[in-house]
Enzyme design. Structure first.
Site, mmCIF file in Angstrom:
data_model
loop_
_atom_site.group_PDB
_atom_site.id
_atom_site.type_symbol
_atom_site.label_atom_id
_atom_site.label_comp_id
_atom_site.label_asym_id
_atom_site.label_seq_id
_atom_site.Cartn_x
_atom_site.Cartn_y
_atom_site.Cartn_z
ATOM 1 N N GLY A 1 -5.498 0.330 -4.026
ATOM 2 C CA GLY A 1 -6.543 1.099 -4.712
ATOM 3 C C GLY A 1 -7.695 1.556 -3.841
ATOM 4 O O GLY A 1 -8.804 1.772 -4.336
ATOM 5 N N ASP B 1 -5.641 2.920 -11.701
ATOM 6 C CA ASP B 1 -6.419 2.452 -10.549
ATOM 7 C C ASP B 1 -7.919 2.535 -10.823
ATOM 8 O O ASP B 1 -8.650 1.548 -10.681
ATOM 9 C CB ASP B 1 -6.124 3.298 -9.298
ATOM 10 C CG ASP B 1 -4.837 2.894 -8.613
ATOM 11 O OD1 ASP B 1 -3.988 2.300 -9.281
ATOM 12 O OD2 ASP B 1 -4.690 3.183 -7.410
HETATM 13 O O1 PMV Z 1 0.015 3.258 -5.286
HETATM 14 P P1 PMV Z 1 -1.037 2.912 -6.282
HETATM 15 O O2 PMV Z 1 -1.554 1.548 -6.191
HETATM 16 O O3 PMV Z 1 -2.109 3.939 -6.391
HETATM 17 O O4 PMV Z 1 -0.331 2.832 -7.704
HETATM 18 C C1 PMV Z 1 0.219 3.893 -8.302
HETATM 19 C C2 PMV Z 1 0.772 3.494 -9.614
HETATM 20 C C3 PMV Z 1 1.755 4.505 -10.147
HETATM 21 O O5 PMV Z 1 2.137 4.019 -11.433
HETATM 22 C C4 PMV Z 1 2.971 4.581 -9.270
HETATM 23 C C5 PMV Z 1 1.140 5.878 -10.279
HETATM 24 C C6 PMV Z 1 0.062 5.985 -11.339
HETATM 25 O O6 PMV Z 1 -0.648 6.993 -11.313
HETATM 26 O O7 PMV Z 1 -0.051 5.129 -12.210
#
Ligand code: PMV
Length: 315
Positions: free
Chosen positions: A108, A153
């Site tokens: 994040g 996030d």
């Molecule tokens: O890669 P990160 O921690 O930003 O997580 C993304 C999470 C997903 O589900 C893959 C994308 C989202 O927008 O929720």
């Protein structure tokens, strides 16, 4: 001077399926954070100093779609003339950004920098903002850079609490019945979430019925995990992590490096393990009994982890 900081985060369950409206669970990770300080400067203009990304520049030299510029322009739509007269020492401001959250690794970092920057700028300008407003603005920034983010996030980072997240629904936090310990292992490989999300969309487009069912399975896992965490039955969520990882493998978002760490954690006695975040690289997480945390961390390093973090999620 004004300053603000924001934690990192991990997704415990439900990444990718969350983009398609299924629930996901995420918790803040306070061992890593983004910190922003705003200082009056004797120099004219708005200056940004972000050593982690090797950026030392005046705002007006950055492209207007630069992630940091996008946030700052919201507060200073007309940066020329600069915010003169706010301080006693000079004409402009210096924005210092320091983050210990690894970039593009699923912890994040982008959202944490946005949230800390929004809070520091609003406090500097004496404009108080509610969490809801901070979260909405951070989401807008995420959207301008990641295409179709679910918003998980910015939400977990703004509220800095465990969240049970469903896209488009009101924020729902959840209780942790008993503290539990997670070991985070970093593959050291930076991976773009946007690409992994795009590849899952290609799969979904080609066979919507099949993937909707898989996403339902992930959503069910996230719901069960929430219940168990609330009841303090964290021993029972390891298996759910393993099931969620298998579904993420089917979505093609794991990688040999992530699988090696996940298997290494399980062999060292973790109750369960999975990738966390967009996948393809970045971080994985393992659910452990506290006394096994060091052993699992050591085994992750042997399996290739560039860094590990042991974190306790408290009630
Ligand atoms: O890669 P990160 O921690 O930003 O997580 C993304 C999470 C997903 O589900 C893959 C994308 C989202 O927008 O929720």
């Amino acid at each position: 001077m004004s300053s603000a900081s924001a934690p990192g985060k991990i997704i415990l369950f439900g990444e990718h399926a969350v983009v398609y409206g299924r629930p996901a669970l995420a918790v803040p990770v306070t061992q890593v954070h983004a910190n922003v300080e705003i200082l009056d400067s004797p120099k004219n203009g708005i200056w940004i100093d972000a050593p982690d990304i090797d950026l030392h520049a005046e705002l007006k030299s950055l492209p207007s779609d630069h992630p940091l510029a996008t946030v700052i322009h919201k507060f200073f739509p007309h940066p020329n003339p600069p915010p003169a007269g706010r301080g006693t020492t000079g004409e402009g401001i210096e924005i210092k950004i320091i983050s210990t959250i690894p970039v593009a690794s699923g912890l994040g970092s982008g959202a944490a920098v946005s949230v800390a920057l929004i809070r520091a700028l609003s406090s500097y300008l004496g404009q108080s903002m509610t969490n809801e407003q901070v979260n909405a603005l951070a989401y807008e920034i995420e959207k301008s850079h990641h295409g179709t983010p679910s918003g998980i996030d910015n939400t977990v980072i703004t509220y800095a609490k465990p969240v049970f997240f469903i896209k488009g629904h009101p924020i729902e936090t959840f209780k942790v019945g008993r503290p539990f310990t997670i070991v985070i292992g970093d593959t050291g490989i930076s991976a773009l979430t946007k690409e992994a999300v795009g590849d899952v969309r290609v799969l979904w487009d080609a066979d919507k019925a099949r993937w909707e069912k898989k996403f339902d399975e992930v959503g069910e896992i996230a719901k069960q995990a929430k219940e168990r965490i609330e009841n303090g039955e964290w021993e029972l969520i390891g298996d759910l992590m393993n099931q969620n990882h298998a579904l993420l493998q089917e979505m093609t978002v794991s990688s040999p490096e992530l699988d090696r760490l996940v298997n290494g954690a399980r062999k060292a006695g973790a109750l369960g393990a999975k990738l966390s975040g967009g996948g393809r690289g970045g971080n994985m997480i393992a659910m452990v009994e506290p006394e096994k945390a060091e052993a699992v961390s050591g085994s992750l390093k042997e399996a290739g982890a560039k860094n590990t973090i042991i974190t306790t999620i408290n009630p």
